[in-house]
Design a protein around this motif. Structure first.
Motif, mmCIF file in Angstrom:
data_model
loop_
_atom_site.group_PDB
_atom_site.id
_atom_site.type_symbol
_atom_site.label_atom_id
_atom_site.label_comp_id
_atom_site.label_asym_id
_atom_site.label_seq_id
_atom_site.Cartn_x
_atom_site.Cartn_y
_atom_site.Cartn_z
ATOM 1 N N UNK A 568 -4.390 -2.808 10.633
ATOM 2 C CA UNK A 568 -3.972 -2.502 9.261
ATOM 3 C C UNK A 568 -2.688 -3.256 8.962
ATOM 4 N N UNK A 569 -2.278 -3.231 7.713
ATOM 5 C CA UNK A 569 -1.007 -3.827 7.297
ATOM 6 C C UNK A 569 -0.177 -2.761 6.611
ATOM 7 N N UNK A 571 1.944 -3.369 4.070
ATOM 8 C CA UNK A 571 1.673 -3.707 2.680
ATOM 9 C C UNK A 571 0.553 -4.741 2.728
ATOM 10 N N UNK A 572 -0.117 -4.974 1.598
ATOM 11 C CA UNK A 572 -1.249 -5.898 1.647
ATOM 12 C C UNK A 572 -0.889 -7.303 2.125
ATOM 13 N N UNK A 573 0.374 -7.687 2.044
ATOM 14 C CA UNK A 573 0.719 -9.063 2.416
ATOM 15 C C UNK A 573 1.578 -9.143 3.675
ATOM 16 N N UNK A 574 1.749 -8.019 4.386
ATOM 17 C CA UNK A 574 2.544 -8.101 5.615
ATOM 18 C C UNK A 574 1.619 -8.358 6.804
ATOM 19 N N UNK A 575 2.170 -8.857 7.909
ATOM 20 C CA UNK A 575 1.312 -9.150 9.066
ATOM 21 C C UNK A 575 0.587 -7.902 9.571
ATOM 22 N N UNK A 576 -0.585 -8.098 10.144
ATOM 23 C CA UNK A 576 -1.389 -6.975 10.608
ATOM 24 C C UNK A 576 -0.870 -6.456 11.944
ATOM 25 N N UNK A 626 -7.374 -0.158 2.661
ATOM 26 C CA UNK A 626 -6.793 -1.340 3.303
ATOM 27 C C UNK A 626 -7.840 -2.169 4.055
#
Lengths: 690, 209
Positions: A568-569, A571-576, A626
Motif C-alpha cells: 500500500x501507499x 498517499x497515492x503518490x508516495x512509495x509503496x 488503494x
C-alpha cells in the motif's frame, strides 16, 4: 402535594377502574416471558429458554413499543443484525457477518422468494400483523435446505384467536410517510378468520440535493393477508393463508429518462394438521408463491428506452410427522418437494429447478440435564450437486443459574438462476455476462459470430456442475442468570464457508471487452462473539444491552497478507510499502463492533410506556480505495455511528392508544456512503379498536 | 535545519554507495543513481474502439530524461502502454523499431526490497505482447472503473529493466496524472503524465542496486 395514602388511593382507583382487559394483558406479558416458544429451531414447539441453539424472539410487544412499521426497523435493533442497502436499492440483512443472500427468510415457516438482484428486500414486510419474529443463528440447512447458511428469520403472523375484534391504526411521519393498518380477527368454535390490510406510502427522501435524483424515490405499496382456520375436531385442523403485495415506485435514471418500477407478489398456502394420538402429529404444507417485478424507462417524448421483468415461481409441498416417545423424546420426519421457475429479461431459457428432499431429526434427553439434537436433510437437485446437511446440538444445565450449549451444522446455498442462466450483453460498454450453464451454449455462438478474440478458460471447464456455496458453522455459548434481575447470554460463532461464487473473465472479445462467467473460488471465514444482557430491577424498567464482535476474512486475503504479498501507499503518490498481517481489515461492509442499549419504561397504572434505543456500528470499508484488491487499514473507511430512537405510547382509554416518537434523534446522515439512513424522523401514531 | 538534514542524508547515501562500491572489489565504479522523474507526457491518439496511434515518448535511464533518438532509448510510453528497446514490435501504428537488447520484468515488493537483479526473469517485447503486459491488473496499473475511472499504479509493483546497452534499472511508478496530485480526479486532472522513482546501476555487469 399528595401524601402517600392519597397516592395509594389514586393508584387503587386506577386499578379498579380498569377493566379486565388490562389484567389479561398483564398476565399474558408474564406468561410470554415464562413460556416464550419457538418453532423455527426444530420444526417442533420448543421453549426458547431450553433450545440448544442460538436464537432470539422479537415479540409483538417489542414491535409495538418501538413503533416499527417495517421489518428492517426492528431487525436493526438486535445484536449482530444489520440491514445493508444493496446497489439495486433493496435492503437485506447481514447476520454473523454473512451477506443477506445467505439468510433464509420465512413467513409462517414458508420460504419467501424475490431476490431479483440477489438481495431479498425486507422493506416489503409490514410489521402490522406480526405475532413474533423468530431468529435462529447458525447454519440450519438440516431442516430448511438452501439459503440457511447464516441462519433463519421466520416471521410468524397472527392466527385467529377466540372472539371478535378489529383494529385500525394510522402512522404518519416525516417524508410524508403514511402507514395504515386494518386488522380483523374472528374465531368461534371451529372456524377462525383474520384479515389484515396495510397501505404504506412515502415521498422517499433525498440525501444529496446537488443531483437530480432522489436517494429513495416516492413509492406506495399495499399488503393484504388473510387466514382461515377450520378445526374439524380436536385432532384435525386446516388453515388457508393468502397474502398479496403490490408496490409501485418512481424509477428515475436522469432528467431525460423517467419510468416506474413495480412489484407484485402473492403467496397461497394450505396447511393441515392431524394429531393421530398423543404420540403422532402429522402435518402437510401446500404452498405456491409468485414474485413479479418489472421496470421501465421512457425518454421525455414517451419513447420506451429500456424495460425489464423478473417472474419467479415457487411451488412447495412438505409432509412432516412428529413422534413423541413416553420420555418425551421427539422424532421429526419430513419429506418435501420444491419446484422453481424463472422467466426474466436476459435469459434465453425458462429454467426449472426440481428438488425433492427428506429430513429427519432426533431430539432427546439422555440425562435429565442434558439435551441433544441430531438431524440431517438430503436435497436432490436437478441442476446442481445434491446436498446432505447434517446438524448436531447439545445443551447442558450446569446448575439453576447456568447452561452451556453448542451446535455444529452444515449450511449451503444453491447457485441461483442468474449464476446459471444469465445471458446479458451490455450494449453501451460491450461486455457480456454468461451464467455457468449458459457458457457451453452461448460462447460457441459468439465465436461463430466472430466476436471472440481469445478464449481464456477452456469450455471443458464448464462440463462439471457448479458447486453450491457451503458452510460449516459452530456456535458455543452459555446462558447465565446472575440474579433474578440480571441475565446474560454469550455465544461464540464461527462460519467456515467454501465455494463462494464469483465472476471471472472467461474470454476476450474483439471489441476489447470481456466475457464474464461465474465460478467457485473464495473461501471465507467469519467468527466472533455475541453478548446479550438484560437488567430488570422491577416491573417498570428494563435495560438491555447487546454487543457483537466480528472478524470476517477472505482466506486468500489472510494468506496473501501472511506471505507479505500485499502493498500500500500512505498517499497515492508516495512509495509503496509492505503490509503486515494485522493490516488486513477483512471483508467489505463488516464492522468489527456492533451493539445496542435499550431502556424500556412501562407504567401499568397510567398505561404509559416509553423507551430509548441506541444502536452502534463501528467503522467499515465499502471499497478497496488503494488498489491492492484487499481492504486494509490504509483504505478509506465509512465512519462508525450511533442511531438513537425514542418512542412514547399512551393508552387513552380501553379503545384507543396514541404514540409519538423520534427516530434517529441525532439526525445522523452519511450522504456519500449510507443510502438507507434518512436523517431524523418525527412520527405520531393512533390505534383504535373498532 | 532542513539543509543540514539533506546534507547528512546525502553523506550517508554517498557513504553507503561507496560501501557497496568497495564491496564489489572495484575502485573506479560509478555511483548508483537514484532519481525522481516528473510528468513524462505520453499521449496517444484513438482508443475507445478506434485504432490507436501516436508516437511513443522515449526515455533514456543514463540521460535521466526523454530522448528523440531512434536507437539510443531504453523504455517508451504511450498512454498506459510501456515498451522496451528490445525484442519485436507488436506492429501497432507509430510503434518504434527495437534496436537494442533491453529486457523487463515485474517483481512484487518495495523499491528497497529489490536489491539484486534476477537476469533469468527478463523477457522482451514480442509480436503477441509487451514485456510489461498491458491491461488493468496485468502490469503496472489498476483501473478502478466507475465511479472514479482512475488509473492507479499498483502498490508493490517494481519494474526491473535491462537497458538497451545491458545495464540495469528498477522503477516504481507513482502517478499517471499531471503534477502527481495526492488525490487525483480522473475528470479534472490531465492524465498520461508519468511520475516515477528509479534507481540506475550505471556499471556494466553489476546486478545489485
Amino acid at each position: 402535594m399528595l401524601n402517600k395514602s392519597q397516592v395509594l388511593i389514586f393508584a387503587l382507583l386506577i386499578v379498579f377502574s380498569s377493566n379486565g382487559q388490562e389484567k389479561q394483558e398483564n398476565d399474558s406479558i408474564i406468561e410470554n416471558e415464562l413460556e416464550e416458544v419457538i418453532v423455527t429451531g426444530t420444526k417442533t414447539i420448543r421453549k426458547l429458554s431450553s433450545l440448544p441453539l442460538p436464537a432470539l424472539i422479537i415479540t409483538q410487544k417489542d414491535i409495538e413499543n418501538s413503533n416499527s412499521t417495517r421489518l428492517p426497523e426492528i431487525l436493526n435493533e438486535q445484536a449482530g443484525l444489520i440491514t445493508i442497502s444493496d446497489f439495486g436499492g433493496g435492503e437485506g440483512i447481514q447476520l454473523q457477518g454473512l451477506d443477506s443472500q445467505y439468510t433464509l427468510i420465512l413467513i409462517d415457516g414458508l420460504p419467501i422468494i424475490g431476490r431479483s438482484a440477489g438481495t431479498l428486500d425486507i422493506n416489503r414486510f409490514s410489521t402490522g400483523n406480526i405475532k413474533q419474529i423468530e431468529i435462529v443463528k447458525g447454519a440450519s440447512s438440516s431442516l430448511y435446505g438452501s439459503e440457511a447458511i447464516g441462519g433463519v428469520i421466520n416471521i410468524i403472523t397472527k392466527r385467529p384467536a377466540e372472539g371478535f375484534e378489529s383494529d385500525l391504526s394510522y402512522y404518519t411521519g416525516s417524508n410524508n410517510t403514511n402507514d395504515t393498518n386494518f386488522l380483523m380477527n374472528y374465531k368461534k368454535n371451529k372456524i377462525g378468520f383474520t384479515l389484515f390490510a396495510n397501505s404504506y406510502k412515502s415521498d422517499g427522501y433525498d440525501l444529496d440535493e446537488n443531483d437530480e435524483l432522489n436517494t429513495v424515490e416516492p413509492f406506495k405499496n399495499y399488503t393484504i393477508n388473510s387466514k382461515a382456520t377450520f378445526d374439524f375436531s380436536k385432532k384435525l385442523s386446516i388453515a388457508i393463508n393468502g397474502r398479496y403485495f403490490d408496490q409501485i415506485q418512481d424509477y428515475i435514471a436522469s432528467t431525460e429518462l423517467l419510468g416506474e418500477s413495480s412489484i407484485k407478489e402473492w403467496n397461497l398456502s394450505l396447511t393441515g394438521n392431524l394429531r393421530s394420538n398423543d404420540k403422532w402429529n402429522n402435518s402437510i404444507e401446500l404452498y405456491k408463491t409468485n414474485y413479479y417485478a418489472n421496470e421501465y424507462l421512457n425518454t421525455t417524448d414517451g419513447e420506451n428506452y429500456s424495460s425489464s421483468f423478473y417472474d419467479h415461481n415457487l411451488m412447495h409441498i412438505e409432509f412432516k410427522s412428529i413422534y413423541k416417545t413416553e420420555v418425551s423424546n421427539t422424532y421429526v420426519f419430513g419429506l418435501g418437494y420444491n419446484n422453481e421457475t424463472l422467466e426474466r429479461t436476459y435469459f434465453t431459457t425458462r429454467p426449472e429447478f426440481k428438488s425433492p428432499y427428506a429430513f429427519v431429526q432426533y431430539d432427546f434427553k439422555p440425562k435429565e440435564k442434558l439435551n441433544l439434537i441430531i438431524g440431517g436433510r438430503y436435497d436432490s437437485h436437478s441442476e446442481y450437486k445434491s446436498q446432505f446437511s447434517p446438524k448436531a446440538a447439545v445443551r447442558y444445565e450446569i446448575n439453576d443459574q447456568a447452561v452451556i450449549k453448542g451446535s455444529l451444522g452444515y449450511g449451503y446455498k444453491a447457485p441461483d438462476f442468474r449464476q446459471l442462466y444469465f445471458n446479458f450483453n451490455n450494449a453501451t460498454v460491450g461486455y457480456t455476462v454468461l451464467g455457468y450453464n449458459a457458457v457451453s451454449e452461448v460462447l460457441p455462438q459468439l465465436v461463430d459470430q466472430g466476436q471472440i478474440a481469445n478464449i481464456v478458460v477452456p469450455l471443458s471447464e464448464f462440463s462439471n456442475k457448479l458447486q453450491a456455496e457451503s458452510s460449516i458453522a459452530l456456535n458455543i455459548g452459555t446462558d447465565v442468570k446472575f440474579s433474578s434481575e440480571i441475565s446474560s447470554d454469550f455465544n461464540l460463532f464461527l462460519n467456515n464457508i467454501k465455494n463462494l461464487i464469483d465472476t471471472r473473465v472467461i474470454a476476450n472479445k474483439i471489441n476489447g471487452q470481456n466475457v464474464f462467467s461465474y465460478y467457485n473460488i473464495n473461501e471465507v471465514i467469519t467468527y466472533g462473539l455475541e453478548i446479550n444482557s438484560s437488567y430488570k430491577p422491577n416491573n417498570n424498567f428494563k435495560l438491555s444491552a447487546g454487543y457483537q464482535l466480528l472478524f470476517a476474512f477472505d482466506k486468500e486475503g489472510l494468506r496473501a497478507f501472511n506471505d507479505g504479498e500485499v502493498y500500500a501507499r500512505e498517499t497515492p503518490v508516495s512509495p509503496a510499502f509492505q503490509l503486515k498481517k494485522n493490516d488486513y481489515f477483512g471483508l467489505y461492509n463488516r464492522s468489527r463492533h456492533m451493539g445496542y442499549i435499550k431502556l424500556f419504561y412501562e407504567n401499568y397504572e397510567s398505561k404509559f410506556n416509553g423507551n430509548i434505543r441506541l444502536t452502534y456500528r463501528s467503522k467499515y470499508g465499502l471499497y478497496d480505495t488503494n488498489n491492492n484488491t484487499y481492504l486494509d487499514v490504509y483504505d478509506d473507511f465509512v465512519k462508525g455511528y450511533v442511531i438513537a430512537d425514542l418512542a412514547l405510547n399512551k393508552e387513552i382509554n380501553n379503545y384507543s392508544k396514541i404514540g409519538f416518537g423520534i427516530n434517529n434523534v441525532f439526525n445522523f446522515k452519511d450522504i456519500n456512503n449510507i443510502s438507507n439512513i434518512s436523517g431524523r424522523i418525527y412520527y405520531s401514531k393512533i390505534n383504535i379498536q373498532l | 535545519m532542513k539543509t543540514m538534514k539533506t546534507i547528512k542524508f546525502l553523506t550517508i547515501a554517498l557513504a553507503m554507495t561507496s560501501f557497496v562500491a568497495c564491496d564489489n572489489d572495484s575502485d573506479d565504479l560509478l555511483p548508483v543513481v537514484s532519481i525522481t522523474v516528473e510528468d513524462i507526457y505520453a499521449p496517444q491518439e484513438g482508443g475507445q474502439g478506434q485504432p490507436i496511434s501516436g508516437a511513443f515518448t522515449k526515455f533514456d535511464f543514463d540521460l535521466g530524461m526523454e530522448t528523440d533518438s531512434e536507437t539510443d532509448w531504453d523504455i517508451a510510453f504511450r498512454a498506459t502502454d510501456i515498451i522496451i528497446n528490445g525484442g519485436m514490435s507488436m506492429g501497432t501504428t507509430d510503434e518504434p523499431d527495437r534496436t537494442g537488447d533491453a529486457g523487463a520484468y515485474i517483481v512484487t515488493g518495495t523499491m528497497a526490497d529489490v536489491t539484486e537483479v534476477d537476469v533469468n526473469l527478463f523477457t522482451q517485447d514480442s509480436g503477441s505482447g509487451y514485456a510489461i503486459m498491458s491491461g488493468s491488473g496485468n502490469g503496472w496499473y489498476t483501473y478502478s472503473g466507475p465511479p472514479t475511472y482512475l488509473i492507479t499504479p499498483t502498490a508493490g509493483k517494481i519494474l526491473v529493466f535491462k537497458t538497451a546497452d545491458g545495464k540495469y534499472a528498477k522503477v516504481e511508478i507513482l502517478s499517471y496524472y499531471q503534477g502527481a496530485p495526492e488525490n487525483p480526479d480522473a475528470f479534472t486532472d490531465p492524465s498520461r503524465y508519468y511520475t516515477f522513482n528509479y534507481v540506475y546501476q550505471p556499471n556494466s555487469g553489476e546486478t545489485t542496486f
